[in-house]
Design a protein around this motif. Structure first.
Motif, PDB file in Angstrom:
ATOM      1  N   SER A 198      21.849   7.352 -32.624  1.00  0.00           N
ATOM      2  CA  SER A 198      21.538   8.684 -33.028  1.00  0.00           C
ATOM      3  C   SER A 198      20.063   9.187 -33.342  1.00  0.00           C
ATOM      4  O   SER A 198      19.650  10.236 -32.645  1.00  0.00           O
ATOM      5  N   LEU A 199      19.168   8.354 -33.723  1.00  0.00           N
ATOM      6  CA  LEU A 199      17.670   8.768 -33.604  1.00  0.00           C
ATOM      7  C   LEU A 199      17.285   8.572 -31.848  1.00  0.00           C
ATOM      8  O   LEU A 199      16.428   9.441 -31.603  1.00  0.00           O
ATOM      9  N   TYR A 200      17.698   8.011 -31.291  1.00  0.00           N
ATOM     10  CA  TYR A 200      17.339   7.785 -29.705  1.00  0.00           C
ATOM     11  C   TYR A 200      17.712   9.329 -29.136  1.00  0.00           C
ATOM     12  O   TYR A 200      16.920   9.926 -28.321  1.00  0.00           O
ATOM     13  N   LYS A 201      18.877   9.495 -29.491  1.00  0.00           N
ATOM     14  CA  LYS A 201      19.609  10.848 -28.770  1.00  0.00           C
ATOM     15  C   LYS A 201      18.967  12.025 -29.265  1.00  0.00           C
ATOM     16  O   LYS A 201      18.437  12.798 -28.588  1.00  0.00           O
ATOM     17  N   SER A 202      18.629  12.081 -30.654  1.00  0.00           N
ATOM     18  CA  SER A 202      17.762  13.115 -31.067  1.00  0.00           C
ATOM     19  C   SER A 202      16.329  13.224 -30.630  1.00  0.00           C
ATOM     20  O   SER A 202      16.080  14.544 -30.336  1.00  0.00           O
ATOM     21  N   GLY A 203      15.968  12.161 -30.347  1.00  0.00           N
ATOM     22  CA  GLY A 203      14.502  12.190 -29.625  1.00  0.00           C
ATOM     23  C   GLY A 203      14.562  12.697 -28.395  1.00  0.00           C
ATOM     24  O   GLY A 203      13.761  13.549 -28.135  1.00  0.00           O
ATOM     25  N   ILE A 204      15.481  12.214 -27.620  1.00  0.00           N
ATOM     26  CA  ILE A 204      15.712  12.827 -26.230  1.00  0.00           C
ATOM     27  C   ILE A 204      15.623  14.400 -26.189  1.00  0.00           C
ATOM     28  O   ILE A 204      15.321  15.166 -25.525  1.00  0.00           O
ATOM     29  N   LEU A 205      16.961  14.744 -27.076  1.00  0.00           N
ATOM     30  CA  LEU A 205      17.041  16.431 -27.191  1.00  0.00           C
ATOM     31  C   LEU A 205      15.922  16.991 -27.609  1.00  0.00           C
ATOM     32  O   LEU A 205      15.623  18.016 -27.195  1.00  0.00           O
ATOM     33  N   LYS A 206      15.169  16.449 -28.485  1.00  0.00           N
ATOM     34  CA  LYS A 206      14.049  17.175 -29.233  1.00  0.00           C
ATOM     35  C   LYS A 206      12.901  17.386 -27.996  1.00  0.00           C
ATOM     36  O   LYS A 206      12.312  18.637 -27.467  1.00  0.00           O
ATOM     37  N   HIS A 207      12.603  16.364 -27.278  1.00  0.00           N
ATOM     38  CA  HIS A 207      11.773  16.212 -26.133  1.00  0.00           C
ATOM     39  C   HIS A 207      12.207  17.195 -25.174  1.00  0.00           C
ATOM     40  O   HIS A 207      11.535  17.997 -24.384  1.00  0.00           O
ATOM     41  N   ARG A 208      13.407  17.310 -24.643  1.00  0.00           N
ATOM     42  CA  ARG A 208      14.256  18.113 -23.470  1.00  0.00           C
ATOM     43  C   ARG A 208      13.828  19.588 -23.887  1.00  0.00           C
ATOM     44  O   ARG A 208      13.625  20.241 -23.248  1.00  0.00           O
ATOM     45  N   ASN A 209      14.230  19.849 -25.279  1.00  0.00           N
ATOM     46  CA  ASN A 209      14.077  21.299 -25.662  1.00  0.00           C
ATOM     47  C   ASN A 209      12.649  21.608 -25.424  1.00  0.00           C
ATOM     48  O   ASN A 209      12.494  22.956 -25.370  1.00  0.00           O
ATOM     49  N   ILE A 210      11.568  20.891 -26.023  1.00  0.00           N
ATOM     50  CA  ILE A 210      10.134  21.472 -26.091  1.00  0.00           C
ATOM     51  C   ILE A 210       9.734  21.574 -24.496  1.00  0.00           C
ATOM     52  O   ILE A 210       9.117  22.523 -24.303  1.00  0.00           O
ATOM     53  N   ILE A 211      10.128  20.536 -23.748  1.00  0.00           N
ATOM     54  CA  ILE A 211       9.859  20.646 -22.290  1.00  0.00           C
ATOM     55  C   ILE A 211      10.540  22.052 -21.655  1.00  0.00           C
ATOM     56  O   ILE A 211       9.882  22.784 -20.952  1.00  0.00           O
ATOM     57  N   SER A 212      11.799  22.188 -22.022  1.00  0.00           N
ATOM     58  CA  SER A 212      12.317  23.614 -21.583  1.00  0.00           C
ATOM     59  C   SER A 212      11.829  24.681 -21.880  1.00  0.00           C
ATOM     60  O   SER A 212      11.654  25.455 -21.148  1.00  0.00           O
ATOM     61  N   ILE A 213      11.169  24.589 -23.170  1.00  0.00           N
ATOM     62  CA  ILE A 213      10.386  26.084 -23.610  1.00  0.00           C
ATOM     63  C   ILE A 213       9.268  26.028 -22.754  1.00  0.00           C
ATOM     64  O   ILE A 213       9.014  27.287 -22.174  1.00  0.00           O
ATOM     65  N   ILE A 214       8.476  24.960 -22.503  1.00  0.00           N
ATOM     66  CA  ILE A 214       7.155  25.139 -21.928  1.00  0.00           C
ATOM     67  C   ILE A 214       7.455  25.304 -20.146  1.00  0.00           C
ATOM     68  O   ILE A 214       6.796  26.299 -19.813  1.00  0.00           O
ATOM     69  N   LEU A 215       8.455  24.720 -19.525  1.00  0.00           N
ATOM     70  CA  LEU A 215       8.623  24.760 -18.282  1.00  0.00           C
ATOM     71  C   LEU A 215       9.566  25.863 -17.631  1.00  0.00           C
ATOM     72  O   LEU A 215       9.555  26.254 -16.660  1.00  0.00           O
ATOM     73  N   SER A 216      10.365  26.056 -18.757  1.00  0.00           N
ATOM     74  CA  SER A 216      11.320  27.397 -18.577  1.00  0.00           C
ATOM     75  C   SER A 216      12.244  26.912 -17.342  1.00  0.00           C
ATOM     76  O   SER A 216      12.727  25.841 -16.993  1.00  0.00           O
ATOM     77  N   GLU A 217      12.443  27.794 -16.355  1.00  0.00           N
ATOM     78  CA  GLU A 217      13.013  27.547 -15.170  1.00  0.00           C
ATOM     79  C   GLU A 217      12.476  26.809 -14.099  1.00  0.00           C
ATOM     80  O   GLU A 217      13.427  26.272 -13.000  1.00  0.00           O
ATOM     81  N   ARG A 218      11.469  26.308 -14.443  1.00  0.00           N
ATOM     82  CA  ARG A 218      10.751  25.161 -13.477  1.00  0.00           C
ATOM     83  C   ARG A 218      10.961  24.019 -13.858  1.00  0.00           C
ATOM     84  O   ARG A 218      10.681  23.095 -13.377  1.00  0.00           O
ATOM     85  N   MET A 219      11.885  23.646 -15.019  1.00  0.00           N
ATOM     86  CA  MET A 219      12.221  22.290 -15.212  1.00  0.00           C
ATOM     87  C   MET A 219      12.699  21.471 -14.245  1.00  0.00           C
ATOM     88  O   MET A 219      12.415  20.311 -14.049  1.00  0.00           O
ATOM     89  N   ALA A 220      13.721  22.111 -13.467  1.00  0.00           N
ATOM     90  CA  ALA A 220      14.269  21.305 -12.568  1.00  0.00           C
ATOM     91  C   ALA A 220      13.363  20.757 -11.380  1.00  0.00           C
ATOM     92  O   ALA A 220      13.566  19.711 -10.582  1.00  0.00           O
ATOM     93  N   GLU A 221      12.171  21.491 -11.169  1.00  0.00           N
ATOM     94  CA  GLU A 221      11.276  20.746 -10.528  1.00  0.00           C
ATOM     95  C   GLU A 221      10.604  19.757 -10.683  1.00  0.00           C
ATOM     96  O   GLU A 221      10.156  18.758  -9.849  1.00  0.00           O
ATOM     97  N   HIS A 222      10.476  19.411 -11.885  1.00  0.00           N
ATOM     98  CA  HIS A 222       9.767  18.102 -12.551  1.00  0.00           C
ATOM     99  C   HIS A 222      10.729  17.030 -13.215  1.00  0.00           C
ATOM    100  O   HIS A 222      10.217  15.836 -13.225  1.00  0.00           O
ATOM    101  N   PHE A 223      12.115  17.465 -13.163  1.00  0.00           N
ATOM    102  CA  PHE A 223      12.989  16.464 -14.159  1.00  0.00           C
ATOM    103  C   PHE A 223      14.380  16.430 -13.426  1.00  0.00           C
ATOM    104  O   PHE A 223      14.652  17.441 -12.703  1.00  0.00           O
ATOM    105  N   SER A 224      15.124  15.487 -13.296  1.00  0.00           N
ATOM    106  CA  SER A 224      16.436  15.329 -12.577  1.00  0.00           C
ATOM    107  C   SER A 224      17.343  16.208 -13.300  1.00  0.00           C
ATOM    108  O   SER A 224      17.234  16.935 -14.447  1.00  0.00           O
ATOM    109  N   ASN A 225      18.291  16.780 -12.417  1.00  0.00           N
ATOM    110  CA  ASN A 225      19.340  17.672 -13.044  1.00  0.00           C
ATOM    111  C   ASN A 225      20.062  17.176 -14.293  1.00  0.00           C
ATOM    112  O   ASN A 225      20.599  17.657 -15.184  1.00  0.00           O
TER     113      ASN A 225
END
Length: 134
Positions: free
Chosen positions: A95-122
């Protein structure tokens, strides 16, 4: 931990073997479940099947930058989960690992917005669905 003066003994307090980097992150009884989950996640999301100590050194030779960036994020989330919970004396759950992944993904999605797919796998961009089935 002994080398950085965070422990009085060079032995793992659970396994009673020399606690080196490999033991702490790959072999210790308390990280086995977490490591197996990390292994499944990185295999599914980045198609990496052979996880070893080089993986923890972020030594990836992947075909595209999206997979490489995703593998780095999943690996650093694993390393930080183990490191920040190193003092617990029982097996680490996922659970700690899963929440860490989701937290990072959410922060990155705020920063990159629709450009996220350019930098990370689908799969990483939609990882909340994947975490439920792994």
């Amino acid at each position: 931990l002994y080398q950085i003066k965070r422990s009085d003994s060079p032995l793992c307090n659970i396994c009673k073997v020399n606690e080196d980097i490999k033991h702490m992150f790959l072999d210790c009884v308390k990280v086995r479940t977490l490591f197996c989950y990390f292994e499944k996640a990185i295999k599914r999301v980045c198609n990496i099947s052979n996880i070893n100590i080089n993986t923890l050194h972020l030594d990836f030779k992947l075909g595209c930058k999206q997979d490489t960036n995703t593998a780095i994020l999943l690996t650093t989330a694993y390393i930080s989960t183990v490191w920040f919970n190193r003092d617990i004396a029982f097996e680490m759950g996922t659970s700690l690992y899963k929440s860490g992944i989701l937290k990072h993904r959410n922060i990155i999605s705020i920063i990159l917005s629709e450009r996220m797919a350019e930098h990370f796998s689908n799969d990483y961009c939609n990882i909340d669905n994947l975490l439920r089935i792994l």
